[in-house]
Design an enzyme around this catalytic site. Sequence first.
Site, PDB file in Angstrom:
ATOM      1  N   LYS A  11      46.811 -40.271 -40.534  1.00  0.00           N
ATOM      2  CA  LYS A  11      47.780 -39.182 -40.347  1.00  0.00           C
ATOM      3  C   LYS A  11      47.358 -37.943 -41.149  1.00  0.00           C
ATOM      4  CE  LYS A  11      51.631 -42.521 -39.865  1.00  0.00           C
ATOM      5  NZ  LYS A  11      53.086 -42.726 -40.155  1.00  0.00           N
ATOM      6  N   TYR A  51      56.287 -40.744 -31.134  1.00  0.00           N
ATOM      7  CA  TYR A  51      57.365 -41.349 -31.932  1.00  0.00           C
ATOM      8  C   TYR A  51      58.692 -41.406 -31.165  1.00  0.00           C
ATOM      9  CZ  TYR A  51      54.613 -41.646 -36.252  1.00  0.00           C
ATOM     10  OH  TYR A  51      53.695 -41.997 -37.213  1.00  0.00           O
ATOM     11  N   ASN A 114      52.996 -41.740 -45.001  1.00  0.00           N
ATOM     12  CA  ASN A 114      52.488 -43.054 -45.410  1.00  0.00           C
ATOM     13  C   ASN A 114      51.100 -43.362 -44.828  1.00  0.00           C
ATOM     14  OD1 ASN A 114      53.284 -43.387 -42.806  1.00  0.00           O
ATOM     15  ND2 ASN A 114      54.640 -45.125 -43.165  1.00  0.00           N
ATOM     16  N   HIS A 117      48.978 -44.977 -39.111  1.00  0.00           N
ATOM     17  CA  HIS A 117      49.770 -45.588 -38.049  1.00  0.00           C
ATOM     18  C   HIS A 117      48.933 -46.660 -37.366  1.00  0.00           C
ATOM     19  CE1 HIS A 117      52.143 -46.063 -34.372  1.00  0.00           C
ATOM     20  NE2 HIS A 117      50.986 -46.065 -33.742  1.00  0.00           N
ATOM     21  N   GLU A 128      49.923 -45.851 -26.322  1.00  0.00           N
ATOM     22  CA  GLU A 128      49.437 -44.904 -27.336  1.00  0.00           C
ATOM     23  C   GLU A 128      47.961 -44.550 -27.118  1.00  0.00           C
ATOM     24  OE1 GLU A 128      50.488 -46.851 -31.008  1.00  0.00           O
ATOM     25  OE2 GLU A 128      52.649 -46.558 -30.649  1.00  0.00           O
TER      26      GLU A 128
HETATM   27  P1  IDP Z   1      55.375 -48.113 -38.757  1.00  0.00           P
HETATM   28  O1  IDP Z   1      54.601 -46.818 -38.886  1.00  0.00           O
HETATM   29  O2  IDP Z   1      55.047 -49.054 -39.867  1.00  0.00           O
HETATM   30  O3  IDP Z   1      55.255 -48.738 -37.392  1.00  0.00           O
HETATM   31  P2  IDP Z   1      58.069 -47.266 -37.997  1.00  0.00           P
HETATM   32  O4  IDP Z   1      59.333 -47.950 -38.392  1.00  0.00           O
HETATM   33  O5  IDP Z   1      57.630 -47.359 -36.574  1.00  0.00           O
HETATM   34  O6  IDP Z   1      56.920 -47.747 -38.989  1.00  0.00           O
HETATM   35  O7  IDP Z   1      58.246 -45.725 -38.387  1.00  0.00           O
HETATM   36  C1  IDP Z   1      57.319 -44.767 -37.924  1.00  0.00           C
HETATM   37  C2  IDP Z   1      57.007 -43.790 -39.037  1.00  0.00           C
HETATM   38  O8  IDP Z   1      58.192 -43.033 -39.345  1.00  0.00           O
HETATM   39  C3  IDP Z   1      56.624 -44.418 -40.378  1.00  0.00           C
HETATM   40  O9  IDP Z   1      55.267 -44.792 -40.439  1.00  0.00           O
HETATM   41  C4  IDP Z   1      56.929 -43.288 -41.335  1.00  0.00           C
HETATM   42  O10 IDP Z   1      55.909 -42.277 -41.295  1.00  0.00           O
HETATM   43  C5  IDP Z   1      58.196 -42.697 -40.718  1.00  0.00           C
HETATM   44  N1  IDP Z   1      59.412 -43.242 -41.312  1.00  0.00           N
HETATM   45  C6  IDP Z   1      59.939 -44.483 -41.128  1.00  0.00           C
HETATM   46  N2  IDP Z   1      61.081 -44.625 -41.816  1.00  0.00           N
HETATM   47  C7  IDP Z   1      61.291 -43.437 -42.443  1.00  0.00           C
HETATM   48  C8  IDP Z   1      62.331 -42.951 -43.318  1.00  0.00           C
HETATM   49  O11 IDP Z   1      63.283 -43.651 -43.652  1.00  0.00           O
HETATM   50  N3  IDP Z   1      62.174 -41.673 -43.790  1.00  0.00           N
HETATM   51  C9  IDP Z   1      61.138 -40.871 -43.432  1.00  0.00           C
HETATM   52  N4  IDP Z   1      60.153 -41.290 -42.615  1.00  0.00           N
HETATM   53  C10 IDP Z   1      60.223 -42.557 -42.127  1.00  0.00           C
HETATM   54 MG    MG Z   2      56.023 -48.114 -35.587  1.00  0.00          MG
END
Ligand code: IDP
Ligand code: MG
Length: 138
Positions: A11, A51, A114, A117, A128
């Site tokens: 990312k 997303y 984070n 992805h 995707e």
């Molecule tokens: P993943 O990336 O591990 O599959 P997902 O639940 O699909 O996780 O969430 C997608 C992305 O959304 C996460 O990687 C993160 O960047 C962001 N995200 C998830 N939860 C939060 C939150 O509570 N606050 C801000 N960003 C979040």
């Molecule tokens: Mg996800």
Amino acid sequence: MAVERTLILAKPDAVQRGLAGEIVARFERRGFVLRGARLVVASRELGETHYAEHREKPFFGELVDFITSGPTLAFVLEGEGAIATARRTIGATNPANSEPGTLRGDFALAMPNNLVHGSDSPESAEREIALWFADGLA
Ligand code: IDP
Ligand code: MG
């Protein structure tokens, strides 16, 4: 277990911090094979489509702002059980809970930035890969 393909994103935080190469290297050393790679500044439309499942979440706007904030390195990995295994290398979604030794556990602290992805199912991977590699793979 079947040979699968999965879509990985280093990312914008990863590219900005100079960690894209480290991230690719970790996956390569684990044994995955690179099947395509592309540096792209995601449009608002691409970010929102990628997303889409999170459209109703309170963090959706912040998440799309983040994913469109700079270049993302999109790549496709191939290997046995690649979808689930790549997600174990990536680590838990919230870096506060990611184990050391995972990418997020070693290099990230917070969300939405984070770092990485990874597709979460065969259906997501197919969708995707088509989204980020509309012109096909190398
Ligand atoms: P993943 O990336 O591990 O599959 P997902 O639940 O699909 O996780 O969430 C997608 C992305 O959304 C996460 O990687 C993160 O960047 C962001 N995200 C998830 N939860 C939060 C939150 O509570 N606050 C801000 N960003 C979040
Ligand atoms: Mg996800």
